[in-house]
Every structure is written in C-alpha cells, then in structure tokens.
Motif scaffolding. Sequence first.
Motif, short mmCIF file in Angstrom:
data_model
loop_
_atom_site.label_atom_id
_atom_site.label_comp_id
_atom_site.label_asym_id
_atom_site.label_seq_id
_atom_site.Cartn_x
_atom_site.Cartn_y
_atom_site.Cartn_z
N PRO A 1 -4.81 -0.76 4.36
CA PRO A 1 -4.38 0.64 4.25
C PRO A 1 -3.94 1.25 5.57
O PRO A 1 -3.29 2.28 5.58
CB PRO A 1 -5.62 1.35 3.69
CG PRO A 1 -6.76 0.43 3.89
CD PRO A 1 -6.22 -0.96 3.99
N ASP A 2 -4.31 0.62 6.69
CA ASP A 2 -3.94 1.20 7.98
C ASP A 2 -2.61 0.68 8.51
O ASP A 2 -2.21 1.04 9.62
CB ASP A 2 -5.06 0.94 9.00
CG ASP A 2 -6.32 1.70 8.61
OD1 ASP A 2 -6.18 2.85 8.15
OD2 ASP A 2 -7.41 1.14 8.71
N VAL A 3 -1.95 -0.16 7.74
CA VAL A 3 -0.65 -0.67 8.16
C VAL A 3 0.43 -0.07 7.25
O VAL A 3 0.29 -0.05 6.03
CB VAL A 3 -0.61 -2.22 8.08
CG1 VAL A 3 0.78 -2.73 8.37
CG2 VAL A 3 -1.61 -2.81 9.06
N LYS A 4 1.47 0.44 7.88
CA LYS A 4 2.55 1.06 7.11
C LYS A 4 3.39 -0.04 6.46
O LYS A 4 3.98 -0.87 7.16
CB LYS A 4 3.40 1.89 8.07
CG LYS A 4 4.40 2.79 7.38
CD LYS A 4 5.01 3.75 8.39
CE LYS A 4 6.23 4.43 7.79
NZ LYS A 4 6.80 5.41 8.73
N VAL A 5 3.44 -0.04 5.14
CA VAL A 5 4.20 -1.09 4.45
C VAL A 5 5.68 -0.76 4.46
O VAL A 5 6.09 0.40 4.59
CB VAL A 5 3.73 -1.28 2.99
CG1 VAL A 5 2.31 -1.78 2.94
CG2 VAL A 5 3.91 -0.01 2.19
N ARG A 6 6.51 -1.80 4.36
CA ARG A 6 7.96 -1.62 4.33
C ARG A 6 8.51 -2.22 3.05
O ARG A 6 7.90 -3.09 2.44
CB ARG A 6 8.59 -2.32 5.53
CG ARG A 6 8.20 -1.65 6.82
CD ARG A 6 8.78 -2.31 8.04
NE ARG A 6 8.07 -1.86 9.22
CZ ARG A 6 8.18 -0.65 9.75
NH1 ARG A 6 9.00 0.23 9.21
NH2 ARG A 6 7.47 -0.28 10.80
N PHE B 1 1.56 3.97 -1.70
CA PHE B 1 1.24 3.56 -0.33
C PHE B 1 1.25 4.76 0.62
O PHE B 1 2.00 4.80 1.60
CB PHE B 1 2.23 2.49 0.16
CG PHE B 1 2.12 1.19 -0.56
CD1 PHE B 1 1.18 0.24 -0.17
CD2 PHE B 1 2.95 0.90 -1.64
CE1 PHE B 1 1.07 -0.97 -0.84
CE2 PHE B 1 2.85 -0.31 -2.32
CZ PHE B 1 1.91 -1.24 -1.91
N ASN C 1 4.53 6.39 1.73
CA ASN C 1 5.54 5.68 2.51
C ASN C 1 6.61 5.03 1.65
O ASN C 1 7.63 4.58 2.15
CB ASN C 1 4.87 4.63 3.41
CG ASN C 1 4.17 5.30 4.57
OD1 ASN C 1 4.78 6.09 5.28
ND2 ASN C 1 2.89 5.02 4.75
N ILE C 2 6.35 4.96 0.34
CA ILE C 2 7.32 4.40 -0.59
C ILE C 2 7.35 5.28 -1.83
O ILE C 2 6.33 5.84 -2.24
CB ILE C 2 6.93 2.94 -0.94
CG1 ILE C 2 7.20 2.05 0.29
CG2 ILE C 2 7.68 2.43 -2.16
CD1 ILE C 2 6.85 0.61 0.13
N GLN D 1 -4.13 11.67 2.13
CA GLN D 1 -3.93 10.89 0.91
C GLN D 1 -5.04 11.15 -0.10
O GLN D 1 -4.79 11.27 -1.29
CB GLN D 1 -3.91 9.40 1.26
CG GLN D 1 -3.63 8.50 0.06
CD GLN D 1 -3.81 7.02 0.39
OE1 GLN D 1 -4.55 6.66 1.30
NE2 GLN D 1 -3.13 6.18 -0.34
N ILE E 1 -2.09 7.05 8.94
CA ILE E 1 -1.21 7.03 7.76
C ILE E 1 -1.75 7.95 6.66
O ILE E 1 -1.01 8.71 6.04
CB ILE E 1 -1.10 5.59 7.22
CG1 ILE E 1 -0.25 4.74 8.18
CG2 ILE E 1 -0.53 5.55 5.81
CD1 ILE E 1 -0.25 3.26 7.87
N GLN E 2 -3.08 7.89 6.45
CA GLN E 2 -3.68 8.65 5.36
C GLN E 2 -3.60 10.16 5.61
O GLN E 2 -3.51 10.94 4.66
CB GLN E 2 -5.15 8.25 5.17
CG GLN E 2 -5.36 6.82 4.70
CD GLN E 2 -5.25 5.78 5.81
OE1 GLN E 2 -5.07 6.10 6.99
NE2 GLN E 2 -5.34 4.51 5.44
#
Lengths: 253, 322
Positions: free
Chosen positions: A13-18, B137, B140-141, B252, B271-272
């Motif tokens: 969860p701490d890695v930004k997915v692409r 995600f 992010n998507i 999130q 990110i969250q």
Amino acid sequence: MKILVTIKRVTDPDVKVRLLPDGSGVDTANIEYKINPFDEYALEEALRLREANPGRIDEIVVVSVGSDAATKELRVAMAMGADRGILVDCEDSQYDPGVLAAILAQIIKQEGVDIVMMGKLAVDGENNQVAQRLAHLLGYGQGTFTLEMKLLANSVLISTQADGGTRHLEVALPAVITRADMKDEDVRYASLPNIMKAKRKPLATLTPADLKVDLSPKVRTLGYEVPAGRAAGQRVESVDALVDKLVNEAKVL
Amino acid sequence: MGNVLVVAEHSDQKLRKVSLPAVTFAKQAADLLGGQVIGLVVGSQVKAVAQQFAVSGVDRVICLDDPSFVGYLAESVAPAVAEVAKEVQAQLVCCPASVQGKDYLPRVAAILDAGMVSEAVAVWKEGDHLRFKRPLFAGNILAKVAVDGPVAVATVRTTEFEPLPPGAAAPIEERTSAHPTSLVTFKSFVPVVSERPDLNDATVVVAGGRGLKSKEGFALAEQLADTLTAAIGASRAAVDAGWVPNDWQVGQTGKIVAPSLYIAIGISGAIQHVAGMRGSKTIVAINKDEEAPIFQVADYGLVADAAKAVPELIEQIRSLKG
C-alpha cells in the motif's frame, strides 16, 4: 467458538502503482505484495479476543480468495497465530464483491463460524462491500469500522467509527465484524520460530467451482485511467512570501 | 422508467449537507435514463428532513418515519431502502459515500442482488447503459465500470459533485414502515463535539501530522484553524499517536475532503493521506523535510519548522483580518 478471518493479498500500500502502457491493468512488475493492512488488524483483533477470553475460542481459521501466491500471506497469518488456512484458488480479480461474498458465505456455512472478522476495506480495490453483503447473505448482523470489541456470552459489544463520532453497538452472534484502523506497532510480528511452525499448520485448497455458487460478476471493469495530476507547485521562502501568494495569487485569504 | 432513488443522510432531525452532491449525481443519472429522481428519507421524526430534502433538486420525496429507526442500524435501514427501490422500480439506488452510506448500501445491494459501484466519481451513458468511474489504489487509478442487471447501486464521492441550486419544493409522501431488527442493538452514539466547521463541507481545512511532535504541538494547527475559521483535520500518524480523535483523519480510510484551501502542517504526504485531499483547490504544505512527498501535490510549499512558521502565519493572518 470459531472465528474466521479473511486475508487478501494486495500490492504494497505504500508504493504508488502504475498502469500498464496499454491501460489494460496495473503494472505489477517489481511490486511487493503483503496482507491487506486492515485484514492484519482484523486478525490481530481475533487473536486478542482469544487471549482475553481463555478457553472460549477454539479455533481461528484464515481464508484467502486468490491465486496460489496468496499461500504466502496465509502462512504469515498462521505464523501470527491462526490455526489453519483455506485457500480458494482462483484469479480473484475476475470477481466482483457480490461473487466474493457468495464464495465466502458458502465456506462459512460449511465451517459453522461464530465471528467473521474482516478488514474494513481492501486497500487495492477499495470496494468496502464484501463484509456487508456477506452479513446479509448469512442473515447475520454486521459491525463495520470497529475500533474496540468485547466478547459477551452470545454477542459482541463494539465501538465503531461513525460520521461525527463513535457508535456503540451490541451485535448478536454469529456476526460479521470489520476492523478499522489500528496502530501498526500494535500488530504482532510473525517470529521466526512461529514462521517455522506455521509451515506445518493445515492449509486446505479448494476452487470456486467446488462451492457451487454463481460466479458471474455483475460489475465489469471496462478500462482504467490515471486521474489528472496536479500542476507543479512552487516553493516559497518565508511566511511573508506564502501569505503574499495566498492573498494575491491564489486569492484564498 | 429509469428512476433513480437517492437516500438522504441526516442527524439530529437535520439533513446533512453530504446528501446534496448525491442528489446531483442522481439527477445526472436520471437525466441520462429519462427518469425521475426520487428522494428517500428513512428515520424517526424526520418530517423536517423530508422538507429540507424536497428543495434539493429531487422530483419527489418518500419519507419513511417510524420509531423502529431510532438509532441508525444497517439491518433495519437496508431492507427499508431495498423495499422502496423495488416499489419505484429504481434502475439506480445511491447515497453519499459517508461512513453510514458505506455501512448500509452494500447490504441494500445484496438484498437486491445488484452490482454496486463504490465511491462513484462520474456517470455517463453508452448506448442504453450507464457507465461509472470509480477510484482504486488510493485514488491513483480510476476504473470505468459497467453494472449488469436491472438495477445498479452506488455510493457517491461527494467532493466530486456540486450541490444543485435550491428548487421548488417537491411533493412529499409520508409513510410508516416498521423494520425492527434483533440482530444488532443500538447502544449509543457519542458525538465529537466541536465548534469548528465540519470537515466535509469546510471552505478551509488545516491539517496536522507527525511533524507537530505532540498533542501540545498539534494545538498550533488548531489555533491556525480557529484563526481561519477552518475545519481541523489530521494525518493518520497524529491519530495513531493519540493526539486527536480518529474522526479528524483525512485520507483513504478517513475523510475525503476538497476545500478551497488545504493547509498541511508537518504532514509527510503518504499515499493514503494524499488520497483524501488531492481534490483540494489550493494546497499549502509546511514541512521541515524538503524531501517530503507532500510537496509534490502542494501548490505552495514552505520548508520550515512548524513550531516557528505557524505562529508567524497566525500573526500575519490576524493582522490581515484586522
């Protein structure tokens, strides 16, 4: 008494997915996987419930609906203290929350479970539906977004997150409970001896077809896209400069 | 045909503002389907709520007022909503993606055996069918999805839809409909009492994180919020540290906000957290770590120690406001 905890294997969860260049899905190259953090909290809650109520909870079973690779996450869960695991071996991304709930409902009926513990959501798909759907399919009460939990004779007392405050509920057993945020440092580690021991704990594998449930999803994904990014911002050197920008440029003060 | 059912959210006999963007979403969908927007109020002593909901842009309101709804429970609300959805032949059933909406609406979807879209951010039509967009995600998507079957269910990400201008009062149909449950007993609701604006609909939000170092340090963020008549938010780190209630968490798994101005103090920008505030119009970040990811989403970034910069900022804003 038996507790069943669901475990989902998710991307870190701490890695930004692409996205893949063709937009057909998430680029999983070089991505680490782990247990969905909220499922880990749910398992921690189940283990604490057993410790707080000696002799009452006979078994904690962990279940994952996912690929064979999720065996790793189930072994970690067993190293944390779960007694046995069940893997429903499939490509879970083809299913929607309705199908996943139907699969789990079937397993729970076969197992005879008193408390179903789940994470409040999976950090990848972010649907936050399976637990509530499952509760309806089983005819159970639900306690979602739970922060605290106490076992009574035939029920659980819970405190849950709510809009603008905290709710306090008594949920009759059997029940479906979802666990909200927990401090990561409060979640136990799988120690090396326990990891070794977990390798000998029973792990059953079955397929969705064995469960004889309707496997056709109602929600279909047509494609993916990346949301519009934010324009590059600017650095300001002082509070004076910041206030000047907010007053004269952004016009928000 | 093509009716859309939108369920109101309320507390203390008042319509909650998060209901309004859900009406906007419902209206967009109903226009695409050529149907009506039917507002539904479920609760006890909620006639005033129905009157407020009647001017929100819905075509008519159904009000289920019954003592069995005292103390909100998904187990009584969900069957009531599903019953009305069937009766009005709704093609879409929606509500705000609040904690409450996320609790009961999947149960409604299960009762109706319907596919559900979580946190819809857009709706459009292809051929005769609705299409939806939803975040995955941590935002992010975005996924574009279709829902098969006669009825779809959706929670609405309220920051993505502007409330409609108040309209003429739609007709209200009052009914009684008892839905008691023995599965769960409501014990109590303990509100977080605050004089500050609600995080969900504040124009300005000040949020604090780990960089404030302590509960006392966090008070600086609160002082700035009060100077700006802003809502106060927090990162998960501040909540986990026990400095602030979990109700303040932005992200999130907390609240999703999109104010005109968001000031992040001592927040690294995981990110969250960004998932909960990236829709804000102007973002300011104050953090002493110049590598902090929060600066990647900030319009204005100030690399500084909060303990020094925030009192200075408060002072300047006070003198601006004279």
